[in-house]
Design an enzyme around this catalytic site. Structure first.
Site, PDB file in Angstrom:
ATOM      1  N   GLU A 102     -28.326 -37.227   2.002  1.00 31.13           N
ATOM      2  CA  GLU A 102     -29.195 -38.302   1.485  1.00 31.13           C
ATOM      3  C   GLU A 102     -30.580 -38.319   2.141  1.00 31.13           C
ATOM      4  O   GLU A 102     -31.579 -38.571   1.467  1.00 31.13           O
ATOM      5  CB  GLU A 102     -28.493 -39.674   1.639  1.00 31.13           C
ATOM      6  CG  GLU A 102     -28.586 -40.201   3.006  1.00 31.13           C
ATOM      7  CD  GLU A 102     -28.161 -41.597   3.354  1.00 31.13           C
ATOM      8  OE1 GLU A 102     -27.225 -41.710   4.140  1.00 31.13           O
ATOM      9  OE2 GLU A 102     -28.811 -42.555   2.901  1.00 31.13           O
ATOM     10  N   THR A 124     -23.138 -32.507   2.619  1.00 30.33           N
ATOM     11  CA  THR A 124     -22.811 -33.447   3.686  1.00 30.33           C
ATOM     12  C   THR A 124     -21.300 -33.558   3.770  1.00 30.33           C
ATOM     13  O   THR A 124     -20.630 -33.721   2.731  1.00 30.33           O
ATOM     14  CB  THR A 124     -23.399 -34.861   3.498  1.00 30.33           C
ATOM     15  OG1 THR A 124     -22.692 -35.758   4.360  1.00 30.33           O
ATOM     16  CG2 THR A 124     -23.291 -35.397   2.083  1.00 30.33           C
ATOM     17  N   ASP A 126     -19.813 -35.955   4.673  1.00 26.74           N
ATOM     18  CA  ASP A 126     -19.444 -37.323   4.276  1.00 26.74           C
ATOM     19  C   ASP A 126     -19.165 -37.443   2.768  1.00 26.74           C
ATOM     20  O   ASP A 126     -18.540 -38.407   2.321  1.00 26.74           O
ATOM     21  CB  ASP A 126     -20.559 -38.312   4.652  1.00 26.74           C
ATOM     22  CG  ASP A 126     -20.677 -38.508   6.159  1.00 26.74           C
ATOM     23  OD1 ASP A 126     -19.938 -37.833   6.905  1.00 26.74           O
ATOM     24  OD2 ASP A 126     -21.507 -39.333   6.586  1.00 26.74           O
ATOM     25  N   ARG A 161       3.708 -43.636  21.498  1.00 26.71           N
ATOM     26  CA  ARG A 161       2.390 -44.276  21.593  1.00 26.71           C
ATOM     27  C   ARG A 161       1.775 -44.532  20.224  1.00 26.71           C
ATOM     28  O   ARG A 161       2.194 -43.952  19.226  1.00 26.71           O
ATOM     29  CB  ARG A 161       1.410 -43.318  22.284  1.00 26.71           C
ATOM     30  CG  ARG A 161       1.532 -43.241  23.765  1.00 26.71           C
ATOM     31  CD  ARG A 161       0.582 -42.165  24.262  1.00 26.71           C
ATOM     32  NE  ARG A 161       0.607 -42.082  25.711  1.00 26.71           N
ATOM     33  CZ  ARG A 161       0.246 -40.995  26.403  1.00 26.71           C
ATOM     34  NH1 ARG A 161      -0.143 -39.911  25.769  1.00 26.71           N
ATOM     35  NH2 ARG A 161       0.278 -41.016  27.709  1.00 26.71           N
ATOM     36  N   GLY A 169     -17.930 -40.265   9.194  1.00 23.98           N
ATOM     37  CA  GLY A 169     -18.163 -40.960   7.922  1.00 23.98           C
ATOM     38  C   GLY A 169     -18.947 -42.218   8.204  1.00 23.98           C
ATOM     39  O   GLY A 169     -18.415 -43.173   8.759  1.00 23.98           O
ATOM     40  N   ARG A 266      -3.895 -44.868  22.632  1.00 23.20           N
ATOM     41  CA  ARG A 266      -4.953 -43.956  23.075  1.00 23.20           C
ATOM     42  C   ARG A 266      -5.893 -43.641  21.921  1.00 23.20           C
ATOM     43  O   ARG A 266      -5.509 -43.725  20.756  1.00 23.20           O
ATOM     44  CB  ARG A 266      -4.358 -42.644  23.582  1.00 23.20           C
ATOM     45  CG  ARG A 266      -3.463 -42.783  24.787  1.00 23.20           C
ATOM     46  CD  ARG A 266      -4.289 -43.039  26.041  1.00 23.20           C
ATOM     47  NE  ARG A 266      -3.406 -43.356  27.158  1.00 23.20           N
ATOM     48  CZ  ARG A 266      -2.898 -42.454  27.982  1.00 23.20           C
ATOM     49  NH1 ARG A 266      -3.181 -41.184  27.805  1.00 23.20           N
ATOM     50  NH2 ARG A 266      -2.109 -42.818  28.967  1.00 23.20           N
ATOM     51  N   THR A 273     -15.905 -31.370  15.784  1.00 19.04           N
ATOM     52  CA  THR A 273     -14.929 -30.331  15.404  1.00 19.04           C
ATOM     53  C   THR A 273     -14.747 -30.335  13.884  1.00 19.04           C
ATOM     54  O   THR A 273     -14.363 -29.329  13.297  1.00 19.04           O
ATOM     55  CB  THR A 273     -13.541 -30.571  16.044  1.00 19.04           C
ATOM     56  OG1 THR A 273     -13.036 -31.833  15.615  1.00 19.04           O
ATOM     57  CG2 THR A 273     -13.615 -30.556  17.555  1.00 19.04           C
ATOM     58  N   GLN A 274     -15.029 -31.489  13.256  1.00 19.40           N
ATOM     59  CA  GLN A 274     -14.821 -31.591  11.802  1.00 19.40           C
ATOM     60  C   GLN A 274     -15.783 -30.744  11.004  1.00 19.40           C
ATOM     61  O   GLN A 274     -15.524 -30.354   9.882  1.00 19.40           O
ATOM     62  CB  GLN A 274     -14.965 -33.052  11.349  1.00 19.40           C
ATOM     63  CG  GLN A 274     -13.855 -33.912  11.863  1.00 19.40           C
ATOM     64  CD  GLN A 274     -14.213 -35.385  11.833  1.00 19.40           C
ATOM     65  OE1 GLN A 274     -13.855 -36.089  10.912  1.00 19.40           O
ATOM     66  NE2 GLN A 274     -14.937 -35.849  12.827  1.00 19.40           N
TER      67      GLN A 274
HETATM   68  O1  F6P Z   1     -24.020 -35.342   8.667  1.00 22.16           O
HETATM   69  C1  F6P Z   1     -23.128 -36.417   8.562  1.00 22.16           C
HETATM   70  C2  F6P Z   1     -22.508 -36.686   9.898  1.00 22.16           C
HETATM   71  O2  F6P Z   1     -21.591 -35.658  10.212  1.00 22.16           O
HETATM   72  C3  F6P Z   1     -21.846 -38.055   9.926  1.00 22.16           C
HETATM   73  O3  F6P Z   1     -20.549 -38.054   9.450  1.00 22.16           O
HETATM   74  C4  F6P Z   1     -21.963 -38.411  11.384  1.00 22.16           C
HETATM   75  O4  F6P Z   1     -22.037 -39.811  11.544  1.00 22.16           O
HETATM   76  C5  F6P Z   1     -23.230 -37.788  11.797  1.00 22.16           C
HETATM   77  O5  F6P Z   1     -23.456 -36.717  10.934  1.00 22.16           O
HETATM   78  C6  F6P Z   1     -23.248 -37.290  13.221  1.00 22.16           C
HETATM   79  O6  F6P Z   1     -24.525 -36.897  13.540  1.00 22.16           O
HETATM   80  P1  F6P Z   1     -24.942 -35.974  14.745  1.00 22.16           P
HETATM   81  O7  F6P Z   1     -24.561 -34.588  14.408  1.00 22.16           O
HETATM   82  O8  F6P Z   1     -26.402 -36.160  14.828  1.00 22.16           O
HETATM   83  O9  F6P Z   1     -24.184 -36.453  15.935  1.00 22.16           O
END
Ligand code: F6P
Length: 342
Positions: A102, A124, A126, A161, A169, A266, A273-274
């Site tokens: 965006e 993205t 997201d 746990r 996101g 926890r 990593t995502q």
């Molecule tokens: O690009 C989207 C995103 O991965 C979001 O899900 C997350 O909030 C943000 O980027 C994290 O940003 P940065 O890489 O600057 O820590």
């Protein structure tokens, strides 16, 4: 024809596949591609270099972006737009492919209205851009998050746990919802639906009553508690697009859940990593299809457009529409997910 390509915002798996496809298709058309470094920063500072077939060989299988990226917003820089337009012209560029979410495509839309010949590719993890079913990187991020959530069951179960998993996101809970469902989360919290901590605790207590002595909760970093209506973050620091740096919800939730359920709880933060590592096959193919389609749009003179996936077809939509509003998870889908809570 000289075509520029840049990647902006957070990196996402699939970017290199799109870059390679732009180069392959443009070369096939007899055109030359220039890679712009670090998103809009590279155009502000005139940092670009030619990209030939050799420099993009095999990169569709690599994560990240060979061009580098940044969250630089030219509209926040002194004479930013002027500098971008000047550098574009002095490099002899005739068209630009902007790959981003965006923020990056929001800038692309403004520049396009001011005369820059530009086309967009949605990216993205997201998955919150409108007018496309999938943004590059989302599919890989969901697979990674789902595998992590699934994996956490064994350790949660062994230690009796509760584990709270923080998933990326900001405004949209697509990753959390899909990864939570696929990975068997016992409660899912997303930005679109304010949550009630008592309700979360009740669901977990009921599991305990049924003899299920562990739970896994998936929480989007942008989820908001009902009573506070504020993001649970560790910092209020903002980026050049005015977004607060997220992170901290899992820790805050774990504390509240432990207090209410008496269960040792926890927090696990999946974080970057995502979006790290190689793209899955879906994102490689999507990147390739988007990259080719972007060059096709340029050849047809269809500027101010973004390529998009609708069903199985690659189409194009005005950039304006794509960035006009965010595509978020609808209540119906969340209601469906709720069937599987507990
Ligand atoms: O690009 C989207 C995103 O991965 C979001 O899900 C997350 O909030 C943000 O980027 C994290 O940003 P940065 O890489 O600057 O820590």
């Amino acid at each position: 024809m000289k075509i520029g390509v840049l990647t902006g915002g957070g990196d996402a798996p699939g970017l290199n596949a799109a870059i390679r496809a732009v180069v392959v298709k443009a070369t096939d058309c007899g055109d030359q591609v220039f890679g712009i470094k670090d998103g809009w920063a590279g155009l502000l500072e005139g940092r670009l270099e030619p990209l030939g077939l050799d420099s993009v060989e095999d990169i569709e299988m690599e994560g990240g972006t060979i061009l580098g990226t940044s969250r630089t917003n030219p509209y926040k820089e002194e004479k930013g737009e002027e500098k971008v337009l000047d550098n574009f012209k002095s490099a002899g560029l005739e068209a630009l492919v902007a790959i981003g979410g965006e923020d990056t495509l929001g800038v692309a839309n403004k520049l396009s209205k001011n005369g820059l010949k530009i086309v967009g590719i949605p990216k993205t993890i997201d998955n919150d851009l409108s007018e496309t079913d999938y943004c590059l990187g989302f599919h890989t991020a969901v697979s990674r998050a789902a595998a992590a959530i699934e994996g956490l069951h064994t350790t949660a179960r062994s230690h009796h746990r509760v584990l709270v998993v923080e998933v990326m996101g900001r405004h949209a809970g697509w990753i959390t919802l899909e990864a939570g469902l696929a990975g068997g989360a016992h409660f899912i919290l997303i930005p679109e639906v304010e949550f009630d901590i008592e309700e979360v605790a009740d669901v977990l207590k009921k599991r305990e009553e049924k003899g299920k002595l562990y739970s896994v909760v998936a929480a989007a970093e942008g989820a908001k508690p009902k009573e506070e209506k504020e993001l649970l973050t560790q910092t209020k620091e903002k980026d050049a697009f005015g977004h607060i740096r997220l992170g901290g919800i899992a820790k805050a939730l774990a504390k509240e859940i432990e207090k209410r359920t008496g269960k040792e709880t926890r927090a696990t933060v999946l974080g970057h990593t995502q979006r790290a590592g190689p793209p899955n096959a879906f994102d490689r193919v999507l990147g390739i299809r988007y990259g080719v389609a972007a060059v096709q749009l340029i050849k047809e003179g269809k500027f101010g457009q973004m390529v998009s996936l609708k069903g199985t077809k690659i189409l194009s939509v005005p950039l304006e529409k794509a960035v006009g509003r965010l595509r978020t998870v609808d209540r119906e889908l969340y209601q469906l997910a709720k069937l599987f809570f507990g």
